[in-house]
Design a protein around this motif. Sequence first.
Motif, PDB file in Angstrom:
ATOM      1  N   LEU A 234      -8.571   3.342  -6.350  1.00 52.49           N
ATOM      2  CA  LEU A 234      -7.463   4.276  -6.118  1.00 52.49           C
ATOM      3  C   LEU A 234      -6.763   4.558  -7.437  1.00 52.49           C
ATOM      4  N   ARG A 235      -6.475   5.822  -7.683  1.00 54.42           N
ATOM      5  CA  ARG A 235      -5.729   6.163  -8.886  1.00 54.42           C
ATOM      6  C   ARG A 235      -4.314   5.582  -8.810  1.00 54.42           C
ATOM      7  N   PRO A 236      -3.717   5.230  -9.906  1.00 51.05           N
ATOM      8  CA  PRO A 236      -2.327   4.745  -9.894  1.00 51.05           C
ATOM      9  C   PRO A 236      -1.393   5.777  -9.266  1.00 51.05           C
ATOM     10  N   GLU A 237      -0.571   5.303  -8.358  1.00 48.78           N
ATOM     11  CA  GLU A 237       0.374   6.164  -7.644  1.00 48.78           C
ATOM     12  C   GLU A 237      -0.333   7.377  -7.027  1.00 48.78           C
ATOM     13  N   ALA A 238      -1.462   7.104  -6.413  1.00 50.71           N
ATOM     14  CA  ALA A 238      -2.315   8.172  -5.889  1.00 50.71           C
ATOM     15  C   ALA A 238      -1.647   9.000  -4.799  1.00 50.71           C
ATOM     16  N   PHE A 239      -0.660   8.393  -4.079  1.00 54.48           N
ATOM     17  CA  PHE A 239      -0.075   9.089  -2.924  1.00 54.48           C
ATOM     18  C   PHE A 239       1.382   9.520  -3.134  1.00 54.48           C
ATOM     19  N   ARG A 240       1.935   9.283  -4.309  1.00 54.39           N
ATOM     20  CA  ARG A 240       3.342   9.576  -4.553  1.00 54.39           C
ATOM     21  C   ARG A 240       3.684  11.051  -4.343  1.00 54.39           C
ATOM     22  N   GLU A 241       2.866  11.937  -4.849  1.00 48.45           N
ATOM     23  CA  GLU A 241       3.182  13.368  -4.820  1.00 48.45           C
ATOM     24  C   GLU A 241       2.682  14.085  -3.563  1.00 48.45           C
ATOM     25  N   LEU A 242       2.128  13.342  -2.655  1.00 50.23           N
ATOM     26  CA  LEU A 242       1.625  13.961  -1.414  1.00 50.23           C
ATOM     27  C   LEU A 242       2.773  14.018  -0.398  1.00 50.23           C
ATOM     28  N   LYS A 243       3.635  14.997  -0.538  1.00 53.88           N
ATOM     29  CA  LYS A 243       4.872  15.083   0.227  1.00 53.88           C
ATOM     30  C   LYS A 243       4.664  15.437   1.696  1.00 53.88           C
ATOM     31  N   GLN A 244       3.435  15.840   2.058  1.00 51.06           N
ATOM     32  CA  GLN A 244       3.156  16.186   3.450  1.00 51.06           C
ATOM     33  C   GLN A 244       2.275  15.156   4.153  1.00 51.06           C
ATOM     34  N   LEU A 245       1.897  14.095   3.455  1.00 53.44           N
ATOM     35  CA  LEU A 245       1.019  13.079   4.028  1.00 53.44           C
ATOM     36  C   LEU A 245       1.749  12.306   5.130  1.00 53.44           C
ATOM     37  N   GLN A 246       1.141  12.266   6.313  1.00 52.68           N
ATOM     38  CA  GLN A 246       1.741  11.581   7.465  1.00 52.68           C
ATOM     39  C   GLN A 246       0.880  10.426   7.974  1.00 52.68           C
ATOM     40  N   PHE A 247      -0.442  10.537   7.804  1.00 51.50           N
ATOM     41  CA  PHE A 247      -1.347   9.512   8.334  1.00 51.50           C
ATOM     42  C   PHE A 247      -2.273   9.049   7.211  1.00 51.50           C
ATOM     43  N   LEU A 248      -2.164   7.775   6.845  1.00 49.74           N
ATOM     44  CA  LEU A 248      -2.989   7.185   5.803  1.00 49.74           C
ATOM     45  C   LEU A 248      -3.709   5.977   6.394  1.00 49.74           C
ATOM     46  N   HIS A 249      -5.003   6.123   6.628  1.00 50.08           N
ATOM     47  CA  HIS A 249      -5.786   5.076   7.281  1.00 50.08           C
ATOM     48  C   HIS A 249      -6.891   4.610   6.339  1.00 50.08           C
ATOM     49  N   LEU A 250      -6.717   3.391   5.812  1.00 50.23           N
ATOM     50  CA  LEU A 250      -7.663   2.800   4.867  1.00 50.23           C
ATOM     51  C   LEU A 250      -8.100   1.411   5.325  1.00 50.23           C
ATOM     52  N   SER A 251      -8.175   1.212   6.598  1.00 49.69           N
ATOM     53  CA  SER A 251      -8.577  -0.099   7.119  1.00 49.69           C
ATOM     54  C   SER A 251     -10.053  -0.362   6.873  1.00 49.69           C
ATOM     55  N   ASP A 252     -10.415  -1.645   6.916  1.00 54.33           N
ATOM     56  CA  ASP A 252     -11.807  -2.084   6.754  1.00 54.33           C
ATOM     57  C   ASP A 252     -12.393  -1.610   5.424  1.00 54.33           C
ATOM     58  N   ASN A 253     -11.649  -1.889   4.347  1.00 54.21           N
ATOM     59  CA  ASN A 253     -12.120  -1.636   2.995  1.00 54.21           C
ATOM     60  C   ASN A 253     -11.991  -2.930   2.192  1.00 54.21           C
ATOM     61  N   GLN A 254     -11.789  -2.820   0.888  1.00 51.01           N
ATOM     62  CA  GLN A 254     -11.706  -4.009   0.028  1.00 51.01           C
ATOM     63  C   GLN A 254     -10.437  -3.977  -0.816  1.00 51.01           C
ATOM     64  N   LEU A 255      -9.337  -3.512  -0.221  1.00 47.16           N
ATOM     65  CA  LEU A 255      -8.075  -3.383  -0.946  1.00 47.16           C
ATOM     66  C   LEU A 255      -7.444  -4.758  -1.155  1.00 47.16           C
ATOM     67  N   ASP A 256      -6.841  -4.928  -2.355  1.00 49.38           N
ATOM     68  CA  ASP A 256      -6.161  -6.181  -2.699  1.00 49.38           C
ATOM     69  C   ASP A 256      -4.650  -6.071  -2.534  1.00 49.38           C
ATOM     70  N   TYR A 257      -4.116  -4.868  -2.519  1.00 45.26           N
ATOM     71  CA  TYR A 257      -2.664  -4.690  -2.383  1.00 45.26           C
ATOM     72  C   TYR A 257      -2.380  -3.357  -1.685  1.00 45.26           C
ATOM     73  N   ILE A 258      -1.139  -3.222  -1.269  1.00 44.43           N
ATOM     74  CA  ILE A 258      -0.714  -1.996  -0.595  1.00 44.43           C
ATOM     75  C   ILE A 258      -0.507  -0.922  -1.648  1.00 44.43           C
ATOM     76  N   PRO A 259      -1.101   0.265  -1.456  1.00 48.51           N
ATOM     77  CA  PRO A 259      -1.005   1.312  -2.477  1.00 48.51           C
ATOM     78  C   PRO A 259       0.368   1.976  -2.485  1.00 48.51           C
ATOM     79  N   ALA A 260       1.270   1.461  -3.262  1.00 51.81           N
ATOM     80  CA  ALA A 260       2.624   2.012  -3.381  1.00 51.81           C
ATOM     81  C   ALA A 260       2.743   2.782  -4.702  1.00 51.81           C
TER      82      ALA A 260
END
Length: 328
Positions: A234-260
């Motif tokens: 994931l790019r750093p701060e990948a979701f910061r500028e997505l002002k219309q994003l309502q549903f973010l589903h990334l389950s069952d992957n290999q993430l180490d932290y919450i993408p904030a």
Amino acid sequence: MWTLAWLGIASLCLGAAWAAPAKERRKAEKPKADLALYETLDLDNYDLTLDNYGEILDLNNYEELYDYGDLAPKIEVGTLAPRPKDPAALPNLGTTAETPNLQSPTTTGPINPGPVPARGLPSCLLCLCIGTSVYCDDADLEHIPLLPPETTYLYARFNRIGAIRASDFTGLKKLKRIDLTSNFISWADVDAFRLLPSLQELILPENRLTALPELPRSIVRLDARLNRIPSTGLRPEAFRELKQLQFLHLSDNQLDYIPAPLPESLRSLHLQNNNIQTMHEDTFCDSQDHSQVRRALEDIRLDGNPINLSLFPNAYFCLPRLPTGRFF
């Protein structure tokens, strides 16, 4: 002698006189017989069918009553064209007609090829096009087909697509939804989706992605469950500028932290079954602003991760409800 002659003449006159009344009587009797035939018909209950046809009409003298001989066509013998006397004038049936020689084109320039099919034709041959929707489910595709420029919704699920190129969606300014569920996608070009100004839903579950490309700011729903995406994908701060994003589903992957940080518009965050072990206090709420309330973010799932949520009590004060996960 004269007496015999007079007797012969007298007998002839008497025979002629007797024959005349008999002939007149026969003519008078014939109309009476015809009249008697019609009087026997019950005209009140007259119904001519194939069953009573022989009872109503006397077919014994049918040919005598109706003579159609004058209507029969008369065939005249000798109406055919006479055979020519000269044998050379007869056609030779033993030989076949010669094939005409076709002259080749006289142009010396190159022959122009036929018209190139329209951009949307290949996809509508492989897939089902209904209005502005293209359905390519289970079509054994290995790449994204050429799409009509007016495409609004694309469904290409259950195929063997292995990659997404930047040119796959070029010029599709009206495309709102892309559903590529259950393919073999292992990578996507960085600009594969970024230049789609109307894209609202990007659905990519059950693939082999190890990184997410840049997303357009119009995105409302991102579903990339059941992939192989690590936090480094994931790019750093990948979701910061997505002002219309309502549903973010990334389950069952290999993430180490919450993408904030996460946009204020977010309503549902699914991160279950990853490898998340810790979080910052500012992941969901601004620790410097205790009056903050995030009423929209009601659905947070962190179950299936090794993190103990009870260790971060100050991380949830702005939320309408606690995340789903382990608190012990």
